[in-house]
Design a protein around this motif. Structure first.
Motif, PDB file in Angstrom:
ATOM      1  N   PHE A  42      -3.067  -4.824  -8.529  1.00 53.53           N
ATOM      2  CA  PHE A  42      -3.769  -4.258  -7.448  1.00 53.53           C
ATOM      3  C   PHE A  42      -3.065  -3.834  -6.200  1.00 53.53           C
ATOM      4  O   PHE A  42      -3.581  -2.761  -5.681  1.00 53.53           O
ATOM      5  CB  PHE A  42      -5.307  -5.072  -7.211  1.00 53.53           C
ATOM      6  CG  PHE A  42      -6.138  -5.347  -8.066  1.00 53.53           C
ATOM      7  CD1 PHE A  42      -7.099  -4.465  -8.467  1.00 53.53           C
ATOM      8  CD2 PHE A  42      -6.309  -6.478  -8.741  1.00 53.53           C
ATOM      9  CE1 PHE A  42      -7.861  -4.377  -9.393  1.00 53.53           C
ATOM     10  CE2 PHE A  42      -7.220  -6.716  -9.777  1.00 53.53           C
ATOM     11  CZ  PHE A  42      -8.219  -5.848 -10.096  1.00 53.53           C
ATOM     12  N   HIS A  43      -2.388  -4.587  -5.531  1.00 55.24           N
ATOM     13  CA  HIS A  43      -1.649  -4.077  -4.644  1.00 55.24           C
ATOM     14  C   HIS A  43      -0.896  -2.971  -4.860  1.00 55.24           C
ATOM     15  O   HIS A  43      -0.394  -2.225  -3.768  1.00 55.24           O
ATOM     16  CB  HIS A  43      -0.656  -5.086  -4.041  1.00 55.24           C
ATOM     17  CG  HIS A  43      -1.209  -6.482  -3.487  1.00 55.24           C
ATOM     18  ND1 HIS A  43      -0.613  -7.569  -3.130  1.00 55.24           N
ATOM     19  CD2 HIS A  43      -2.577  -6.617  -2.779  1.00 55.24           C
ATOM     20  CE1 HIS A  43      -1.567  -8.434  -2.414  1.00 55.24           C
ATOM     21  NE2 HIS A  43      -2.956  -7.736  -2.348  1.00 55.24           N
ATOM     22  N   SER A  44      -0.288  -2.594  -5.960  1.00 57.13           N
ATOM     23  CA  SER A  44       0.482  -1.399  -6.314  1.00 57.13           C
ATOM     24  C   SER A  44      -0.438  -0.089  -6.683  1.00 57.13           C
ATOM     25  O   SER A  44       0.201   0.926  -6.487  1.00 57.13           O
ATOM     26  CB  SER A  44       1.380  -1.879  -7.438  1.00 57.13           C
ATOM     27  OG  SER A  44       0.452  -1.904  -8.814  1.00 57.13           O
ATOM     28  N   ILE A  45      -1.787  -0.119  -7.005  1.00 58.24           N
ATOM     29  CA  ILE A  45      -2.543   0.723  -7.412  1.00 58.24           C
ATOM     30  C   ILE A  45      -3.657   1.089  -6.234  1.00 58.24           C
ATOM     31  O   ILE A  45      -4.270   2.079  -6.545  1.00 58.24           O
ATOM     32  CB  ILE A  45      -3.149   0.664  -8.613  1.00 58.24           C
ATOM     33  CG1 ILE A  45      -4.014  -0.461  -8.918  1.00 58.24           C
ATOM     34  CG2 ILE A  45      -1.892   0.563  -9.840  1.00 58.24           C
ATOM     35  CD1 ILE A  45      -4.896  -0.793 -10.098  1.00 58.24           C
ATOM     36  N   CYS A  46      -3.764   0.121  -5.398  1.00 59.48           N
ATOM     37  CA  CYS A  46      -4.643   0.330  -4.325  1.00 59.48           C
ATOM     38  C   CYS A  46      -4.001   0.961  -3.067  1.00 59.48           C
ATOM     39  O   CYS A  46      -3.221   0.644  -2.491  1.00 59.48           O
ATOM     40  CB  CYS A  46      -5.322  -0.879  -3.560  1.00 59.48           C
ATOM     41  SG  CYS A  46      -6.644  -1.583  -4.623  1.00 59.48           S
ATOM     42  N   MET A  47      -4.245   2.473  -2.975  1.00 59.38           N
ATOM     43  CA  MET A  47      -3.623   3.285  -1.852  1.00 59.38           C
ATOM     44  C   MET A  47      -4.269   3.273  -0.545  1.00 59.38           C
ATOM     45  O   MET A  47      -3.682   3.655   0.240  1.00 59.38           O
ATOM     46  CB  MET A  47      -3.497   4.593  -2.497  1.00 59.38           C
ATOM     47  CG  MET A  47      -2.734   4.885  -3.587  1.00 59.38           C
ATOM     48  SD  MET A  47      -1.064   4.034  -3.885  1.00 59.38           S
ATOM     49  CE  MET A  47      -0.763   4.217  -5.510  1.00 59.38           C
ATOM     50  N   GLY A  48      -5.316   2.718  -0.423  1.00 63.91           N
ATOM     51  CA  GLY A  48      -6.271   2.739   0.768  1.00 63.91           C
ATOM     52  C   GLY A  48      -7.795   2.396   0.552  1.00 63.91           C
ATOM     53  O   GLY A  48      -8.129   1.696  -0.521  1.00 63.91           O
TER      54      GLY A  48
ATOM     55  N   HIS B  96       0.825  -1.193  -0.108  1.00 61.42           N
ATOM     56  CA  HIS B  96      -0.133   0.122   0.003  1.00 61.42           C
ATOM     57  C   HIS B  96       0.890   1.273   0.008  1.00 61.42           C
ATOM     58  O   HIS B  96       0.339   2.275   0.713  1.00 61.42           O
ATOM     59  CB  HIS B  96      -0.788   0.144   1.230  1.00 61.42           C
ATOM     60  CG  HIS B  96      -2.130  -1.009   1.062  1.00 61.42           C
ATOM     61  ND1 HIS B  96      -2.780  -1.425   0.007  1.00 61.42           N
ATOM     62  CD2 HIS B  96      -2.454  -1.665   1.973  1.00 61.42           C
ATOM     63  CE1 HIS B  96      -3.492  -2.351   0.092  1.00 61.42           C
ATOM     64  NE2 HIS B  96      -3.613  -2.614   1.426  1.00 61.42           N
ATOM     65  N   LEU B  97       1.961   1.263  -0.648  1.00 57.62           N
ATOM     66  CA  LEU B  97       2.728   2.268  -0.930  1.00 57.62           C
ATOM     67  C   LEU B  97       3.304   3.020   0.705  1.00 57.62           C
ATOM     68  O   LEU B  97       3.253   4.364   0.932  1.00 57.62           O
ATOM     69  CB  LEU B  97       2.305   3.319  -1.612  1.00 57.62           C
ATOM     70  CG  LEU B  97       2.435   3.074  -2.979  1.00 57.62           C
ATOM     71  CD1 LEU B  97       1.691   4.156  -3.989  1.00 57.62           C
ATOM     72  CD2 LEU B  97       3.720   2.728  -3.739  1.00 57.62           C
ATOM     73  N   VAL B  98       3.465   2.229   1.430  1.00 58.18           N
ATOM     74  CA  VAL B  98       4.057   2.566   2.849  1.00 58.18           C
ATOM     75  C   VAL B  98       5.453   2.451   2.924  1.00 58.18           C
ATOM     76  O   VAL B  98       6.183   1.369   2.834  1.00 58.18           O
ATOM     77  CB  VAL B  98       3.547   1.677   3.962  1.00 58.18           C
ATOM     78  CG1 VAL B  98       4.115   2.314   5.169  1.00 58.18           C
ATOM     79  CG2 VAL B  98       2.030   1.849   4.062  1.00 58.18           C
TER      80      VAL B  98
ATOM     81  N   LEU C  41       2.470   6.676   2.530  1.00 57.95           N
ATOM     82  CA  LEU C  41       3.092   7.212   3.914  1.00 57.95           C
ATOM     83  C   LEU C  41       4.528   6.869   3.800  1.00 57.95           C
ATOM     84  O   LEU C  41       5.085   6.136   3.171  1.00 57.95           O
ATOM     85  CB  LEU C  41       2.360   6.070   4.787  1.00 57.95           C
ATOM     86  CG  LEU C  41       1.076   6.471   5.416  1.00 57.95           C
ATOM     87  CD1 LEU C  41       0.725   5.137   6.257  1.00 57.95           C
ATOM     88  CD2 LEU C  41       1.017   7.643   6.241  1.00 57.95           C
ATOM     89  N   LEU C  42       5.136   7.661   4.619  1.00 58.27           N
ATOM     90  CA  LEU C  42       6.616   7.900   4.776  1.00 58.27           C
ATOM     91  C   LEU C  42       6.923   7.815   6.147  1.00 58.27           C
ATOM     92  O   LEU C  42       6.664   8.676   6.900  1.00 58.27           O
ATOM     93  CB  LEU C  42       7.520   8.898   4.121  1.00 58.27           C
ATOM     94  CG  LEU C  42       8.837   8.946   4.091  1.00 58.27           C
ATOM     95  CD1 LEU C  42       9.230   9.548   2.778  1.00 58.27           C
ATOM     96  CD2 LEU C  42       9.270   9.567   5.254  1.00 58.27           C
TER      97      LEU C  42
ATOM     98  N   VAL D 230      -8.796  -6.355  -1.055  1.00 55.97           N
ATOM     99  CA  VAL D 230      -9.963  -5.485  -0.466  1.00 55.97           C
ATOM    100  C   VAL D 230     -10.029  -5.904   1.082  1.00 55.97           C
ATOM    101  O   VAL D 230     -10.203  -6.924   1.380  1.00 55.97           O
ATOM    102  CB  VAL D 230     -11.518  -5.452  -0.976  1.00 55.97           C
ATOM    103  CG1 VAL D 230     -12.314  -4.739  -0.140  1.00 55.97           C
ATOM    104  CG2 VAL D 230     -11.374  -5.356  -2.451  1.00 55.97           C
ATOM    105  N   ASN D 231      -9.598  -4.773   1.957  1.00 55.06           N
ATOM    106  CA  ASN D 231      -9.653  -5.229   3.431  1.00 55.06           C
ATOM    107  C   ASN D 231     -11.092  -4.803   4.013  1.00 55.06           C
ATOM    108  O   ASN D 231     -11.869  -4.266   3.421  1.00 55.06           O
ATOM    109  CB  ASN D 231      -8.529  -4.325   4.334  1.00 55.06           C
ATOM    110  CG  ASN D 231      -8.845  -2.897   4.055  1.00 55.06           C
ATOM    111  OD1 ASN D 231      -9.967  -2.543   4.011  1.00 55.06           O
ATOM    112  ND2 ASN D 231      -7.643  -2.188   4.245  1.00 55.06           N
ATOM    113  N   GLU D 232     -11.152  -5.152   5.210  1.00 54.05           N
ATOM    114  CA  GLU D 232     -12.488  -5.219   6.090  1.00 54.05           C
ATOM    115  C   GLU D 232     -12.814  -3.833   6.058  1.00 54.05           C
ATOM    116  O   GLU D 232     -14.130  -3.588   6.328  1.00 54.05           O
ATOM    117  CB  GLU D 232     -12.578  -6.006   7.443  1.00 54.05           C
ATOM    118  CG  GLU D 232     -11.329  -5.530   8.394  1.00 54.05           C
ATOM    119  CD  GLU D 232     -10.029  -6.174   7.990  1.00 54.05           C
ATOM    120  OE1 GLU D 232      -9.507  -6.364   8.957  1.00 54.05           O
ATOM    121  OE2 GLU D 232      -9.943  -6.926   7.180  1.00 54.05           O
TER     122      GLU D 232
END
Length: 515
Positions: free
Chosen positions: A410-416, A17-19, A53-54, A460-462
């Motif tokens: 999907f893991h690379s383009i789903c930011m949240g 999620h780009l953390v 996030l950083l 997709v998370n809860e």
């Protein structure tokens, strides 16, 4: 001071999620800020991170926090139940339990006490403290710098000609220079109360400020900063309040979270007032925009996913033209076509680059990318059943196999959560439309099976699922988009998911007690 940098020799790794997290620990010193050893950031198990996030070195984040689209500098501490979104925290910032930050900048050594709420556009200066339970209004700026009152904006640029006039004698024979010198000596003799931030020792010689306790709270520290009036931009007979309001508005427009459409609307109003009356009015224009319910448009067009369902895709939710968006371009359909044309024999990274290129060219969003990609995946799955409609069980088996390749995208383009909800919206669009996709996804329990598969694959998370469910629940049983939500298999899955989340939370609490 000393030319040291918080990010000296920092090394970051991109996680899910780009953390981005600092991984340059292992004995490195933090560059002169307290002599602390650089350590990898610590994040509580129950905390939700949604990129980008950083997280800087030595950052400590407690339990049940929510962080999204933010930057945390070195040595930042977030206690339990904190909410930080669209914000930038510098080094050595402390955010106490239950505080909420949304679209703010918090400078070095500042403290946000428990339960405080800091709204968008706020800037908390170096060493300032926002008291417990305080709610700072939008675009408030807090500083420890002493207020300087200058009668002349050009006092620092005096030349020799001004020296002649300033040395003229007064009625009592004394010169202006002598009077000024006497005033300065008097000011120096007057004691000043100086409040300095404990986080920075070098501030002792630089800060002297009266705290606005009515704003920052009784346990707060700092005064409210306000911009000076741009008097040179107005006629001398203009009202001073109008000049100050203009200065404040300019400050807001330069802040995080400011809605630039407000400036556009004001400019449009001024332009129309300057022109001759040609039969159009701003009120008529606003009412037309209000009448253009984008949700109704989406609901009307959802019946056929093969038609141009995004006639107004070049407009935002307020009916304003999206900068850089070509009129008439259905960005979701274009992104869907790009995915359909991609050969799975090629690396998925190539597709991600292509989607990003189109996204930037049309000023689209990652939600658009996720929606188009999900539709394309379902199209490819259904291509494996020519002339037939697969059962829900066969559909899920084929979907799981397809996700072995597409999961990485999907893991690379789903930011949240917003992007993950867009994936669910894509399934709704196809299920409530027409054609084979509608025949398959609209049949119970296909939608529940697909949703559960996406959750199991961590696409997709809860949190996103619960947010989507809450939206559909508010629409009621009569909502055109809520049919899938009210299906009994979907309700059973939501109930199971909620129970599972509660069990995970209780397990986390038990682990903490045992520690």
């Amino acid at each position: 001071g000393g030319g040291s940098s918080y990010y000296h020799e920092a090394s970051y790794v991109c996680e899910r999620h780009l953390v981005y997290r600092d991984v340059s620990g292992g004995g490195h010193n933090d560059g002169g800020h307290g002599g602390r050893e650089r350590k990898r950031s610590h994040v509580g198990r129950s905390t939700q991170l949604s990129g980008p996030l950083l997280l800087g070195p030595n950052a400590s984040i407690g339990e049940y926090c929510h962080l999204q689209r933010s930057v945390l500098g070195p040595n930042c501490t977030l206690m339990d139940n904190c909410y930080v979104v669209d914000s930038h925290l510098w080094g050595d910032v402390l955010v106490e339990e239950g505080a909420k930050l949304n679209g703010v900048i918090v400078c070095e050594g500042a403290i946000i006490r428990s339960g405080a709420v800091v709204d968008r556009g706020c800037v908390i200066g170096r060493g300032c403290i926002v008291g417990a339970g305080v709610h700072l209004e939008e675009f408030t700026r807090i500083t420890l710098a002493a207020e300087v009152e200058d009668d002349d904006d050009y006092s620092g640029f005096d030349d020799s000609s001004s020296d002649d006039s300033s040395s003229s004698s007064g009625s009592d024979g004394s010169t202006d220079d002598e009077e000024s010198s006497a005033d300065e000596e008097s000011e120096k003799a007057t004691p000043q109360v100086s409040t300095v931030p404990s986080a920075t020792e070098e501030a002792e010689a630089n800060y002297a400020v009266d705290t606005n306790y009515e704003v920052v709270g009784k346990d707060g520290l700092g005064r409210v900063w306000a911009p000076s009036s741009p008097s040179d931009e107005y006629d001398s007979d203009d009202d001073e309040e109008e000049m100050q309001a203009a200065a404040v508005e300019l400050m807001k427009s330069e802040s995080i979270g400011y809605d630039m459409t407000l400036l556009y609307k004001k400019w449009k109003k001024m332009q129309m007032e300057d022109e001759e009356d040609d039969g159009f009015s701003l009120d008529d224009m606003d009412s037309d925009v209000d009448d253009m319910d984008m949700g109704d448009q989406w609901a009307d067009d959802i019946g056929d996913t093969n038609t141009d369902a995004n006639t107004f895709s070049h407009l935002d939710e307020d009916g304003m033209q999206i900068t850089g968006r070509q009129k008439g371009v259905d960005v979701v359909q274009e992104l869907r076509d790009i995915c359909l044309e991609h050969e799975t024999s090629s690396p998925v990274e190539n597709l991600r680059i292509e989607l990003n290129s189109f996204k930037f060219s049309q000023n689209a969003t990652y939600s658009d990318c996720c929606k188009g990609a999900m539709m394309a995946v379902m199209d490819k799955v259904l291509e494996g059943y020519p002339g037939t409609v697969p059962s829900p069980g066969k559909l899920v088996v084929s979907l799981k196999k397809a996700l072995e390749y597409w999961q990485q995208l999907f893991h690379s383009i789903c930011m949240g959560s917003e992007e993950e909800k867009a994936i669910i919206h894509a399934l709704e669009t196809m299920a409530l439309g027409s054609g084979k996709a509608a025949d398959v996804l609209g049949k119970e329990p296909a939608f529940r099976f697909v949703l559960q598969t996406l959750h199991d694959k961590e696409i997709v998370n809860e949190v996103a699922i619960f947010q989507w469910a809450e939206e559909r629940k508010e629409e009621g049983t009569d909502g055109s988009r809520s049919a899938l939500f009210w299906q009994q298999p979907t309700q059973d899955f939501l109930e199971w998911l909620e129970e599972s989340s509660d069990e995970d939370s209780s397990d986390g609490s038990d682990d903490e007690d045992s520690d």
